[in-house]
Design an enzyme around this catalytic site. Structure first.
Site, PDB file in Angstrom:
ATOM      1  N   GLU A 249       0.883  -1.178   0.000  1.00  0.00           N
ATOM      2  CA  GLU A 249       0.000   0.000   0.000  1.00  0.00           C
ATOM      3  C   GLU A 249       0.910   1.213   0.000  1.00  0.00           C
ATOM      4  O   GLU A 249       1.415   1.615   1.049  1.00  0.00           O
ATOM      5  CB  GLU A 249      -0.893  -0.004   1.259  1.00  0.00           C
ATOM      6  N   CYS A 283      -2.456   9.535   1.893  1.00  0.00           N
ATOM      7  CA  CYS A 283      -2.068   8.791   0.683  1.00  0.00           C
ATOM      8  C   CYS A 283      -3.090   8.972  -0.428  1.00  0.00           C
ATOM      9  O   CYS A 283      -2.747   9.046  -1.594  1.00  0.00           O
ATOM     10  CB  CYS A 283      -1.869   7.315   1.008  1.00  0.00           C
TER      11      CYS A 283
HETATM   12  P1  NAD Z   1       8.070   5.202   4.745  1.00  0.00           P
HETATM   13  O1  NAD Z   1       8.145   4.420   3.508  1.00  0.00           O
HETATM   14  O2  NAD Z   1       9.154   6.166   5.044  1.00  0.00           O
HETATM   15  O3  NAD Z   1       7.973   4.261   6.033  1.00  0.00           O
HETATM   16  C1  NAD Z   1       6.921   3.335   6.196  1.00  0.00           C
HETATM   17  C2  NAD Z   1       7.341   2.284   7.199  1.00  0.00           C
HETATM   18  O4  NAD Z   1       8.389   1.506   6.636  1.00  0.00           O
HETATM   19  C3  NAD Z   1       7.886   2.837   8.515  1.00  0.00           C
HETATM   20  O5  NAD Z   1       7.394   2.039   9.570  1.00  0.00           O
HETATM   21  C4  NAD Z   1       9.381   2.667   8.365  1.00  0.00           C
HETATM   22  O6  NAD Z   1      10.081   2.537   9.584  1.00  0.00           O
HETATM   23  C5  NAD Z   1       9.444   1.362   7.586  1.00  0.00           C
HETATM   24  N1  NAD Z   1      10.698   1.139   6.862  1.00  0.00           N
HETATM   25  C6  NAD Z   1      11.602   2.044   6.439  1.00  0.00           C
HETATM   26  N2  NAD Z   1      12.615   1.418   5.796  1.00  0.00           N
HETATM   27  C7  NAD Z   1      12.332   0.094   5.806  1.00  0.00           C
HETATM   28  C8  NAD Z   1      12.987  -1.067   5.283  1.00  0.00           C
HETATM   29  N3  NAD Z   1      14.125  -0.977   4.617  1.00  0.00           N
HETATM   30  N4  NAD Z   1      12.395  -2.255   5.469  1.00  0.00           N
HETATM   31  C9  NAD Z   1      11.212  -2.364   6.120  1.00  0.00           C
HETATM   32  N5  NAD Z   1      10.557  -1.303   6.650  1.00  0.00           N
HETATM   33  C10 NAD Z   1      11.112  -0.085   6.485  1.00  0.00           C
HETATM   34  O7  NAD Z   1       6.654   5.932   4.680  1.00  0.00           O
HETATM   35  P2  NAD Z   1       6.079   7.016   5.665  1.00  0.00           P
HETATM   36  O8  NAD Z   1       6.828   8.286   5.431  1.00  0.00           O
HETATM   37  O9  NAD Z   1       5.984   6.474   7.041  1.00  0.00           O
HETATM   38  O10 NAD Z   1       4.576   7.149   5.128  1.00  0.00           O
HETATM   39  C11 NAD Z   1       4.223   8.001   4.098  1.00  0.00           C
HETATM   40  C12 NAD Z   1       3.997   7.237   2.820  1.00  0.00           C
HETATM   41  O11 NAD Z   1       3.044   6.213   3.042  1.00  0.00           O
HETATM   42  C13 NAD Z   1       3.416   8.100   1.717  1.00  0.00           C
HETATM   43  O12 NAD Z   1       4.011   7.778   0.491  1.00  0.00           O
HETATM   44  C14 NAD Z   1       1.948   7.709   1.721  1.00  0.00           C
HETATM   45  O13 NAD Z   1       1.293   7.949   0.501  1.00  0.00           O
HETATM   46  C15 NAD Z   1       2.041   6.257   2.046  1.00  0.00           C
HETATM   47  N6  NAD Z   1       0.767   5.754   2.572  1.00  0.00           N
HETATM   48  C16 NAD Z   1       0.055   4.870   1.803  1.00  0.00           C
HETATM   49  C17 NAD Z   1      -1.169   4.403   2.250  1.00  0.00           C
HETATM   50  C18 NAD Z   1      -1.991   3.441   1.431  1.00  0.00           C
HETATM   51  O14 NAD Z   1      -2.883   2.832   1.981  1.00  0.00           O
HETATM   52  N7  NAD Z   1      -1.728   3.254   0.149  1.00  0.00           N
HETATM   53  C19 NAD Z   1      -1.654   4.818   3.499  1.00  0.00           C
HETATM   54  C20 NAD Z   1      -0.907   5.707   4.244  1.00  0.00           C
HETATM   55  C21 NAD Z   1       0.317   6.159   3.775  1.00  0.00           C
END
Ligand code: NAD
Length: 503
Positions: A249, A283
């Site tokens: 997602e 998102c």
């Molecule tokens: P992010 O990708 O920076 O982090 C998301 C999660 O991934 C965090 O818990 C982070 O610690 C973890 N993470 C980071 N590096 C990792 C790795 N190498 N392996 C595994 N996990 C890792 O995203 P964010 O800044 O927390 O959230 C914002 C983004 O999320 C935006 O792009 C937004 O559009 C998206 N989002 C999507 C949805 C959806 O349902 N499609 C919903 C909410 C947010």
């Protein structure tokens, strides 16, 4: 509620990090950065709980999930207050988020049996002497990796559905919202009457990307990831080593289309809400607006008037809170600069609207499509409006994005027809983001927005594996699947097939 001391959730806890409110820097709590050994131990604890959780059956699990829901309602103000403090979002936005999450928890618990239980399917003409059944069985341990922008609603779309389907869950909240993650798991364990979570099917790991990476490599049975597409690629790479299935997602660049016959007042209201609520950190937020030329002037005036009135700040009655993470402020600033430097006009605000950690609403119009403000996810309170000749051009531009998460259409006569032309997972017609709060509708996107679905029946099946069973009811008249078959048998078999499928 007091947040736990850091050493109560981690086997070793050599390293810690602090969660603080984005507006004031208020200290919220300290958490462990779980390393790969910690993660392995916690995944093992979750796995040990799977048997008991699965044995409870759909009804037993629904009862436990109901207790969790009721506890969330009893301690509703505490949860919304914590969400508001840790993300900076206004209490009203936290309230909407928690209410919708509870609705999904209610639906998942109440419908898991209907969707996943063993059911008969037609055996077909060739195998009419068999009964055929399909059953959706739990996967085992599901890792849920969440973002910070909706720290309750977003992970619950996976956690609630995975638990209802009979899995254990290990949840890694974002490093920006660990206290909310802790609260959810703590409340679940309290509702189960297992406050220490010794036999719980829901566990927490905390930390940054290194902890997330360790979770992906911990041989869980599925990873449900919500976050940016860039991190999603890293998650898939880590999971590929052990062929662990993933649900992605990711982000979006959702468009809102305004047709000539649209209710402009409603469209303007939706445009402002969809673009800047939660400070634009959604998102499925509106990231681009394409409005038909003939109504554009009036629509832009309406949006401008509404956007200029919004109150931004940390005060309780603010419409918009701060940008939650410092890195996001830089991205939003770059997008505003790029949009204006390429010829876009600022109707409200501009680069000066950025007063970190706050960003006042900005309305940009006529921004060239090659600007990063149009092509990349901004995730800030920027309302970007481009005029188009007609809805055919709007559809073409909307579909040009690499992302394909959601979209909105305002059109009295052609709303649904335009919706079907959009290459996205979800569309709201004459309504802003309605699909989020309809638990029967699957949620997810395509392209760089990811794949797989949370919510609805598809969301339950996402956390289950189908097992097909075909059982013989009586011996067949012909038996082609035996070396005792004769040429006569095979001749009859071929003739039967020709007879059955001729028409
Ligand atoms: P992010 O990708 O920076 O982090 C998301 C999660 O991934 C965090 O818990 C982070 O610690 C973890 N993470 C980071 N590096 C990792 C790795 N190498 N392996 C595994 N996990 C890792 O995203 P964010 O800044 O927390 O959230 C914002 C983004 O999320 C935006 O792009 C937004 O559009 C998206 N989002 C999507 C949805 C959806 O349902 N499609 C919903 C909410 C947010």
């Amino acid at each position: 509620m007091s947040i736990h001391p850091v050493d109560s959730v981690t086997p070793s806890a050599p390293a810690t990090f602090t969660s603080s409110g984005p507006a004031s820097g208020e200290y919220i709590a300290q958490f462990a950065i779980h390393n790969s050994q910690d993660v392995a131990a916690i995944v093992a604890r979750a796995r040990a709980a799977t048997h008991k959780w699965q044995n409870q059956g759909f009804s037993g699990r629904a009862r436990q999930l109901k207790r969790w829901r009721q506890l969330m309602l009893t301690r509703f103000d505490e949860l919304t207050d914590l969400v508001s403090r840790e993300t900076g979002k206004p209490q009203a936005d936290a309230t909407i988020e928690v209410v919708i999450a509870i609705d999904h928890l209610h639906w998942a618990a109440g419908n898991a049996k209907r969707v996943l239980k063993r059911h008969h399917v037609a055996p077909g003409m060739l195998m009419f002497n068999h009964s055929a059944t399909v059953e959706y069985r739990p996967l085992g341990v599901v890792a849920v990796i969440g973002p910070w922008n909706y720290p309750v609603f977003t992970p619950m779309g996976s956690i609630a559905y995975a638990l209802a389907a009979g899995n254990a869950v290990v949840f890694k909240p974002s490093e920006f919202t660990p206290a909310v993650g802790y609260w959810l798991v703590d409340a679940f364990n309290e509702a189960l009457g297992d406050p220490a979570g010794k036999h719980s099917p829901l566990h927490l790991v905390t930390g940054d990307g290194t902890t997330g990476n360790a979770l992906c490599r911990s041989l869980v049975n599925k990873v449900a990831f919500t976050g940016s597409a860039a991190t999603g690629r890293r998650v898939m790479t880590a999971c590929a080593d052990s062929l662990i299935p993933v649900l992605m997602e990711c982000g979006g660049k959702d468009a809102l289309l305004v047709d000539t016959d649209a209710d402009l007042k409603a469209a303007a209201d939706a445009a402002v809400w969809g673009s800047v609520s939660n400070a634009g950190q959604t998102c499925i937020g509106v990231e681009r607006i394409y409005v038909a030329e003939s109504v554009a002037g009036k629509f832009i005036d309406m949006v401008t008037e509404r956007a200029s009135k919004l109150r931004v700040g940390a005060q309780p009655d603010a419409d918009i809170g701060p940008i939650t993470t410092p890195a996001q402020v830089d991205i939003v600033t770059r997008h505003i600069e790029d949009g204006i430097s390429r010829g876009g006009q600022a109707r409200v605000g501009g680069v000066e609207s950025v007063r970190a950690p706050f960003v006042e609403p900005v309305v940009l119009i006529d921004v060239p499509e090659n600007s990063i403000a149009v092509s990349e996810e901004t995730f800030g309170p920027v309302i970007l409006i481009n005029r188009v000749q007609d809805m055919d051009s709007a559809v073409k531009l909307a579909n040009a994005a690499h992302y394909g998460l959601g979209a909105t259409v305002f059109s009295k006569r052609r709303g649904k027809a335009i919706a079907r032309q959009l290459n996205v997972g979800m569309v709201g017609v004459n309504s802003i983001l309605p699909y989020v709060a309809i638990p029967t509708l699957p949620f997810g996107g395509c392209g760089q927005s990811g794949f797989g679905r949370i919510h609805g029946a598809d969301g339950l099946r996402e956390f289950a594996q189908p097992q097909s069973v075909a059982a013989q009811l009586f011996p067949p008249l012909l038996k082609p699947t035996s070396f005792a078959r004769s040429r006569h048998t095979m001749g009859l078999f071929a003739r039967l097939a020709k007879l059955l499928y001729r028409w």
